[in-house]
Every structure is written in structure tokens, then in C-alpha cells.
Design a protein around this motif. Structure first.
Motif, short mmCIF file in Angstrom:
data_model
loop_
_atom_site.label_atom_id
_atom_site.label_comp_id
_atom_site.label_asym_id
_atom_site.label_seq_id
_atom_site.Cartn_x
_atom_site.Cartn_y
_atom_site.Cartn_z
N PHE A 149 0.83 -1.22 0.00
CA PHE A 149 0.00 0.00 0.00
C PHE A 149 0.86 1.26 0.00
CE2 PHE A 149 -2.75 3.15 2.17
CZ PHE A 149 -3.90 3.03 1.39
N CYS A 150 2.09 1.10 0.48
CA CYS A 150 2.94 2.28 0.75
C CYS A 150 3.26 3.07 -0.51
CB CYS A 150 4.24 1.80 1.40
SG CYS A 150 5.27 3.17 1.93
N GLN A 151 3.20 4.39 -0.39
CA GLN A 151 3.70 5.28 -1.44
C GLN A 151 3.96 6.66 -0.85
OE1 GLN A 151 0.73 6.97 -4.19
NE2 GLN A 151 -0.58 5.26 -3.57
N PRO A 152 4.83 7.43 -1.49
CA PRO A 152 5.12 8.77 -0.95
C PRO A 152 3.85 9.60 -0.84
CG PRO A 152 6.66 8.19 -2.71
CD PRO A 152 5.60 7.13 -2.70
N GLY A 153 3.80 10.41 0.21
CA GLY A 153 2.67 11.32 0.39
C GLY A 153 1.63 10.81 1.37
N LEU A 154 1.66 9.53 1.67
CA LEU A 154 0.73 9.01 2.68
C LEU A 154 1.20 9.45 4.06
CD1 LEU A 154 0.22 5.26 1.60
CD2 LEU A 154 -1.29 7.20 1.13
N TYR A 155 0.30 9.38 5.01
CA TYR A 155 0.70 9.56 6.41
C TYR A 155 1.06 8.21 7.01
CZ TYR A 155 -0.68 14.43 6.63
OH TYR A 155 -0.75 15.79 6.42
N GLU A 156 1.94 8.26 8.00
CA GLU A 156 2.34 7.01 8.67
C GLU A 156 1.11 6.24 9.17
OE1 GLU A 156 6.64 8.75 10.32
OE2 GLU A 156 4.83 8.93 11.53
N TYR A 157 0.13 6.99 9.70
CA TYR A 157 -1.03 6.29 10.27
C TYR A 157 -1.85 5.57 9.19
CZ TYR A 157 -3.18 10.89 9.28
OH TYR A 157 -3.58 12.06 8.69
N GLU A 158 -1.67 5.96 7.94
CA GLU A 158 -2.39 5.23 6.89
C GLU A 158 -1.83 3.81 6.73
OE1 GLU A 158 -3.96 7.73 3.44
OE2 GLU A 158 -2.38 9.02 4.22
N LEU A 159 -0.54 3.67 6.94
CA LEU A 159 0.03 2.31 6.92
C LEU A 159 -0.42 1.55 8.17
CD1 LEU A 159 3.68 2.68 5.57
CD2 LEU A 159 1.53 2.47 4.33
N GLU A 160 -0.48 2.27 9.29
CA GLU A 160 -0.97 1.63 10.53
C GLU A 160 -2.40 1.12 10.32
OE1 GLU A 160 -1.12 4.20 13.96
OE2 GLU A 160 -1.37 2.51 15.34
N ALA A 161 -3.19 1.91 9.60
CA ALA A 161 -4.58 1.51 9.35
C ALA A 161 -4.64 0.22 8.53
CB ALA A 161 -5.33 2.63 8.63
N ALA B 252 -0.48 -6.66 19.37
CA ALA B 252 0.19 -7.16 20.57
C ALA B 252 0.87 -6.03 21.34
CB ALA B 252 1.22 -8.22 20.17
N PHE B 253 1.06 -4.90 20.66
CA PHE B 253 1.67 -3.70 21.27
C PHE B 253 1.38 -2.56 20.30
CE2 PHE B 253 4.63 -6.04 18.67
CZ PHE B 253 5.15 -5.08 17.84
N PRO B 254 1.50 -1.31 20.72
CA PRO B 254 1.22 -0.21 19.79
C PRO B 254 2.16 -0.28 18.58
CG PRO B 254 1.37 0.58 22.05
CD PRO B 254 1.85 -0.84 22.07
N SER B 255 1.59 -0.29 17.40
CA SER B 255 2.42 -0.44 16.19
C SER B 255 3.28 0.80 15.99
CB SER B 255 1.53 -0.62 14.96
OG SER B 255 0.68 -1.74 15.14
#
Ligand code: GLY
Ligand code: MN
Ligand code: MN
Length: 432
Positions: A193-205, A220-223
Motif C-alpha cells: 500500500f505504501c507510497q510517498p505522500g501518505l501519512y504514517e497512520y495510513e500504513l498503521e490503518a 500485541a503492542f502499539p504499532s
């Protein structure tokens, strides 16, 4: 996990308890946010290990010599909404020999303690629980002239359980494998899913989506999703910055499945291609990890795994000009700690940093088949005047989950792209 698994564990514990002994263990308390909003409840790992009982307001008592039944569970009675497990099912479904209302503990537990000389309980974890135990014991002491004898020996139950938890049964291994599989799926989803311009939390989502759709309601712990220099911040969990073209992103995330954790880190280029400098550091971390993995087999000591990683990292940093000096002297003065956290991993199980000693009788523990650990070397290079600019803000960790086997080890996370070429190919859409 079926109730036989928990019975076996209690029997193993009872086998270690001496004559006239009794063990007491309390469930985790329910954490309430504010007003009456309830957090999802997570049982205390030791309590879950021994009972499988998922509710708060519960107390387990184990008395090996009690003829009417060795395992007594105090818990909530069924209420009129039928929300609680109740006494009957505590016996029927969770294997208790006897079940009593939790509201009766102050009346019943001191009576049970009367026949106890040696009390096993987890000491010093909860002030309330410690005080409750002392209070029950003092009630018996107060009746000394009536011939009542209070327990005169206390043993740390937590330490015994923690050593038991270190060695994984078949059922536990299976649960960890599921947590690992779900963790790997989540990492792959974020990588694709990753690409420039996304926010870190979008990968977390993306990670959370994959966890939940596979039955892991919580990580299991905060990502950790750290782009660029955020990868150099330990326990970074803000996850609220933009992912920039040309930077790396470090994701450290693991799922919890049926109380068992995975704990996986991959670091990859946000645009799908490693720069030459990123590739150089990445391959050094990978080389250190491979060296560490080569030391994982029964009979080898825990610190040998770390030592070889430090050797590879130090040598590599000298060759890159990031450390200047002689190898032996740099090792001696621990110069690598500027870029490397001097640790190699931890036990993995019901807790992400699982229980179990790393030293036994002051000697580094020998690895044994059936233990599960992480192997997670990293290099974290923050900007500094004495460091060439090409290395600035490169933070890389590679973390795999490893089961020690009779013949060596099995990398449970082997299905996740790891080499530079595997990651680039996977991000470009090739199958993995
Ligand atoms: N995610 C925590 C750790 O790697 O130890
Ligand atoms: Mn981790
Ligand atoms: Mn870890």
C-alpha cells in the motif's frame, strides 16, 4: 485452547509445589477509561495461562492436597443479562473443581489458608492484592491462641509460572504461528500500500485492518510506523508524519491471537527502491541478523547470539568509516552503541516481551528447543556533523520471530520479504 491444556499446566505447577501448599492468583482488574466507558478487557497473562478464564473479578486457588477438588475458582455470578460466565460454567467450561462467588473470598479464602503452610502467590505486582493476602494471613495470626497456624513460607508464584511459560507447548506454538501469519499478512499489506505522500497512520490503518479481519482485535503492542528520521526514535508511536519520497519507513507491528503475540519489523523504501546508502546499511543489518541467527541452536548461550551481531555491526561500521579505530578497542569501548542498541531480542509468547530469565544462576541461559524469541538487530544513524550526510536519518531494524528446534531453529517469519531484492520485487507487485 481446550481445557485439558490448562489442566496440564495446573498439574505441572502442582507437581512443583510442596506439601501443605496453596497457590493464589488474581485476574487482571478491569480498566475503565472515564465515566463508565470500558476498555476491551485483557486478562492477566499468568492468570490466562493457568486458567483460560477470560473475565475480571476472578481469583484462582490451587490446593494440591484438597480432596474435594484442587482447583477452586472465585468469579462473578451470572447476572440477569446473562453477561457473566457464572459459577456453573466456570466448572463446566473452564475446568474448575469448585466455583464460588467472588464476593465470598474474604469469608472462604482464610478458611482454605488454615491448612496451608506454604503460600505461592505473585508478589509485588499489585499493592491491592499484596494487601489482601497480608490481611488474610493476619486474620489467621490473630487466632493463634485458638490453635490456628498461618502460612509461614511465601514463594513467588510469578517466577515459577514465568519459567513454565517460557517453554511452549504444541498448542501454544500453534497460536504463535497464527499470530505470526496474521502479522506477516499485515506487513505485506502495508508494504504493498505504501507510497510517498501518505501519512504514517495510513500504513498503521492497513496493519490494523488485516489484524482485525483475521480475528486479532488488537495489536500485541502499539504499532510503530516511522518514516525517515522517525525510524531512529525508539518506541515511536505517534505515527502522524508524512512519508516522504526517498526515505525509508520502519514498521514494527505484531498481532495478538488468543493471547499469543507476534513481533515483526521490516524496514523498506517508501518509493519502493533502496538508495545506494540505504541498501548499504540495510545489508549490514541483514548480515548481522544472519550471523545472529546462525548462533541459534540448542546448547548455545543467549549472549553468543548478541555477541556475533555486535562483531558484524562493528566491523561493518569500520569499513563504512562510521567508526574509526581498531576493532578490538572499539568492541571494548562499546563504540557501536552510538548506532546500535546493545540487545538482540527477547522471548516471545503471551506477552510480547515474554517472561523467563535470560540468566540462570548468573550464567547466560542456554537456548533450548521449544523456546520462541525475536532476533532484531538495527542501526539508527541520526544527523550529526561528524557523519557523512548520505547516512543521515537512516534507521533500520529487521525483526524475525524464531522457534528453537531440536536441530537448530525455524524462522517463523520466513514468509515475509526481507532481502533488498525480495522487498523491491514485492513492492513492485511481484507475488511473494
Ligand atoms: N515491538 C517491541 C520490540 O520489538 O521489542
Ligand atoms: Mn518489535
Ligand atoms: Mn521485539
Amino acid at each position: 485452547m481446550n481445557k485439558i491444556e490448562f489442566k496440564n499446566r495446573r498439574e505441572e505447577l502442582m507437581g512443583m509445589m510442596g506439601e501443605g501448599s496453596m497457590a493464589i492468583l488474581s485476574a487482571a482488574t478491569q480498566k475503565i477509561r472515564n465515566c463508565d466507558v470500558h476498555y476491551p478487557y485483557r486478562q492477566d497473562s499468568d492468570f490466562a495461562y493457568l486458567t483460560g478464564f477470560p473475565e475480571p473479578e476472578a481469583l484462582a486457588v490451587i490446593i494440591p492436597e484438597r480432596e474435594q477438588g484442587q482447583y477452586i475458582l472465585f468469579c462473578r455470578e451470572k447476572d440477569h443479562y446473562d453477561q457473566h460466565i457464572g459459577l456453573e460454567d466456570a466448572c463446566e467450561l473452564y475446568g474448575a473443581d469448585d466455583a464460588f462467588p467472588i464476593t465470598d473470598i474474604d469469608e472462604i479464602v482464610p478458611c482454605l489458608l488454615e491448612s496451608c503452610r506454604c503460600l505461592y502467590y505473585p508478589m509485588g505486582y499489585s499493592q491491592t492484592f499484596d494487601e489482601q493476602i497480608i490481611n488474610w494471613i493476619n486474620q489467621l495470626r490473630a487466632r493463634i491462641r485458638n490453635g490456628v497456624v498461618a502460612p509461614n513460607e511465601m514463594v513467588a508464584l510469578d517466577h515459577i509460572l514465568h519459567e513454565m511459560r517460557l517453554f511452549k507447548s504444541e498448542a501454544e506454538e500453534k497460536a504463535i504461528r497464527t499470530a505470526v501469519d496474521i502479522g506477516m499478512r499485515a506487513h505485506k499489506r502495508a508494504m504493498r500500500f505504501c507510497q510517498p505522500g501518505l501519512y504514517e497512520y495510513e500504513l498503521e490503518a492497513e496493519i490494523n485492518h488485516e489484524f482485525i479481519r483475521n480475528g486479532c482485535r488488537s495489536p500485541a503492542f502499539p504499532s510503530i510506523v516511522g518514516g525517515g528520521k522517525n525510524a531512529c526514535i525508539f518506541h515511536y508511536t505517534e505515527n502522524n508524519c508524512i512519508l516522504n519520497d526517498g526515505d525509508l519507513v520502519l514498521i514494527d507491528a505484531g498481532a495478538e491471537f488468543n493471547h499469543y503475540a507476534s513481533d515483526i519489523t521490516r524496514t523498506f523504501p517508501i518509493n519502493g527502491h533502496f538508495s545506494p546508502a540505504q541498501k548499504t546499511i540495510y545489508e549490514l543489518v541483514l548480515k548481522a541478523q544472519q550471523a545472529a541467527l546462525s548462533k541459534i541452536y540448542p546448547g548455545n548461550q543467549w549472549n553468543e547470539v548478541l555477541k556475533v551481531a555486535i562483531d558484524v555491526i562493528t566491523q561493518g561500521l569500520i569499513e563504512l568509516g562510521l567508526l574509526v579505530g581498531k576493532f578490538d578497542a572499539l568492541i571494548e569501548e562499546e563504540a557501536y552503541t552510538r548506532f546500535y542498541v546493545p540487545n538482540i531480542g527477547h522471548w516471545l509468547g503471551m506477552d510480547v516481551h515474554d517472561t523467563g530469565d535470560y540468566k540462570v544462576d548468573n550464567v547466560w541461559r542456554e537456548l533450548e528447543a521449544g523456546l520462541v524469541m525475536t532476533v532484531e538487530p538495527g542501526l539508527y544513524i541520526t544527523a550529526a556533523e561528524d557523519i557523512a550526510k548520505e547516512w543521515w536519518n537512516i534507521g533500520i531494524r529487521i525483526e524475525d520471530n524464531v522457534l528453537i528446534t531440536e536441530n537448530g531453529h525455524e524462522i517463523l517469519t520466513a514468509g515475509l520479504p526481507k532481502t533488498v531484492s525480495e522487498i523491491e520485487a514485492f513492492m513492485a507487485g511481484e507475488k511473494s
